[in-house]
Design an enzyme around this catalytic site. Structure first.
Site, short mmCIF file in Angstrom:
data_model
loop_
_atom_site.label_atom_id
_atom_site.label_comp_id
_atom_site.label_asym_id
_atom_site.label_seq_id
_atom_site.Cartn_x
_atom_site.Cartn_y
_atom_site.Cartn_z
N ARG A 29 0.83 -1.22 0.00
CA ARG A 29 0.00 0.00 0.00
C ARG A 29 0.87 1.27 0.00
O ARG A 29 0.56 2.24 0.68
CB ARG A 29 -0.91 0.03 1.24
CG ARG A 29 -2.00 -1.02 1.25
CD ARG A 29 -3.01 -0.80 0.11
NE ARG A 29 -4.18 -1.60 0.33
CZ ARG A 29 -4.30 -2.87 -0.02
NH1 ARG A 29 -3.32 -3.49 -0.63
NH2 ARG A 29 -5.43 -3.51 0.21
N SER A 38 -10.73 -0.69 3.54
CA SER A 38 -9.94 -0.85 4.77
C SER A 38 -9.53 0.52 5.28
O SER A 38 -8.95 1.31 4.54
CB SER A 38 -8.66 -1.64 4.49
OG SER A 38 -8.96 -2.89 3.92
N GLU A 95 -4.92 3.66 6.35
CA GLU A 95 -4.65 3.38 4.95
C GLU A 95 -5.33 4.47 4.11
O GLU A 95 -4.88 4.81 3.02
CB GLU A 95 -5.26 2.00 4.63
CG GLU A 95 -4.73 1.36 3.40
CD GLU A 95 -5.80 1.20 2.36
OE1 GLU A 95 -5.43 0.91 1.23
OE2 GLU A 95 -6.99 1.37 2.66
#
Ligand code: EPU
Length: 350
Positions: free
Chosen positions: A170, A244, A340
């Site tokens: 990520r 998320s 995130e």
């Protein structure tokens, strides 16, 4: 005759339709651009000088904590072009404003493999490399070749090859050194005409067995991923969310060992280098947050890692819930959760 800036840039624009958490926040200036030339013309206008710039694609990974006191650029640059082809592979150049999932299905329909595991990820193609989107055993970097981006200061187009993008879990250079420096306008992916399927993710294999599919195609994988996602993740059209909310923390082996002494069933994935990735969803569920409703916010009943907007939640309410979750996970497990989602306050990305 009005300039591109004057005709495209609006003031005090409500961003609710532009973020999947459905947070009501205003942008002082806002423009939707459909070409690289429009983008450059806006950037070079004297009124853009000194303004904080925020780039929005699908708005599926952003939380507005309050109004944004700068210029939001919504990138709607379209385009799909095969720029190179061999017997084995094709190189597809895609406009940053294309919808990611539509591109996945376009590739599946053409028999081009490589991104079928990334089906149904919300957002745009231009946003995909920024956080190196990943799901069900595949990350974007595996098919990524290069991207083109406009430099905000100099307004010229630059090309970034894969080796310069510093892809990680990520993560990429566009979240680090190049954050706020360039705006992605197109992405080139290398896809395979003779795809090798990735069925390493347990849930995919068990679905294939259940459906008695012995020789799966990329379409089978895409369909299965769509079904798995639909069963676990809320559809932002009916329940505001940004997927998320936190990253899965990667901890030292000894931290994980301490956890399994107390919780022998704790999931963990060995990352090498004596590091273990622990699912944040599990930590949050263990900390008692799964499916909890807190005012207008809460976590999703099927997946504790997803924070949802049950109604008219403000960005601040979502942030407060995220902070409470973070605190309890820290107290119970000694692990720091890192968002995130991109958190935007009045003067830019936090
Ligand atoms: N789990 C729980 N409780 C929960 C949620 C998960 O115990 O409420 C456990 C599951 O039982 C499983 C493990 O956590 O053992 C992993 O769960 P899951 O397969 O749902 O995946 P995840 O690690 O929570 C990541 C990505 C998702 C991606 C899936 C599938 C991150 C931060 N998230 O989630 O990406 O779709 O894997 O590959 O890496 C996103 O980035 O927005 C996103 C949805």
């Amino acid at each position: 005759m009005s300039t591109v800036f004057e005709s495209l840039v609006k003031t005090d624009v409500d961003l609710t339709p532009y973020n999947t958490l459905n947070i009501s926040a205003k942008a002082r200036y806002f423009a939707s651009v459909e070409s690289e030339s429009q983008l450059k013309q806006i950037l070079q206008h004297p009124k853009s000088e000194g303004l904080q710039i925020l780039v929005l694609g699908g708005g599926s990974n952003v939380l507005f904590v309050n109004d944004f006191d700068g210029l939001v650029l919504h990138i709607g640059i379209k385009g799909r072009e095969v720029i190179k082809e061999t017997d084995e592979d094709i190189w597809l150049k895609i406009g940053a404003g294309e919808n990611w999932h539509q591109i996945v299905r376009y590739c599946v329909n053409n028999g081009w493999g490589g991104i079928e595991n990334l089906s149904l990820i919300p957002g745009t193609v231009g946003a995909a490399p920024i956080q190196n989107i990943g799901a069900y055993g595949v990350e974007l970097e595996e098919v990524f070749e290069w991207l083109e981006a406009v430099d905000i200061e100099g307004r010229e187009t630059r090309r970034y090859e894969k080796q310069h993008c510093e892809f990680g879990y990520r993560d990429s250079i566009f979240k680090g050194e190049l954050k706020g420096v360039v705006i992605v306008t197109s992405v080139v992916l290398k896809l395979s005409k003779q795809p090798e399927l990735n069925t390493s993710y347990g849930a995919i294999q068990s679905e294939l067995d259940k459906r008695n599919i012995k020789q799966p195609t990329i379409r089978d994988i895409s369909d299965i991923v769509i079904d798995i996602r639909n069963s676990k993740l809320p559809n932002p059209d009916s329940l505001g969310n940004a997927g998320s909310f936190f990253k899965n923390p990667i901890v030292k082996e000894e931290v994980y060992e301490r956890i399994i002494e107390k919780y022998p069933e704790a999931p963990g994935y060995d990352m090498g280098n004596q590091k273990t990735k622990v699912p944040a969803g599990w930590l949050i569920e263990e900390a008692g947050w799964k499916g909890k409703v807190v005012g207008n916010t809460g976590t999703y009943k099927q997946q504790a890692l997803v924070i949802v907007n049950h109604g008219d939640a403000t960005g601040r309410e979502i942030m407060d819930l995220a902070d409470r979750i973070k605190t309890t996970v820290k107290e119970q497990f000694g692990i720091d959760l890192v968002p995130e989602v991109n958190i935007v306050s009045s003067d830019g990305l936090v």
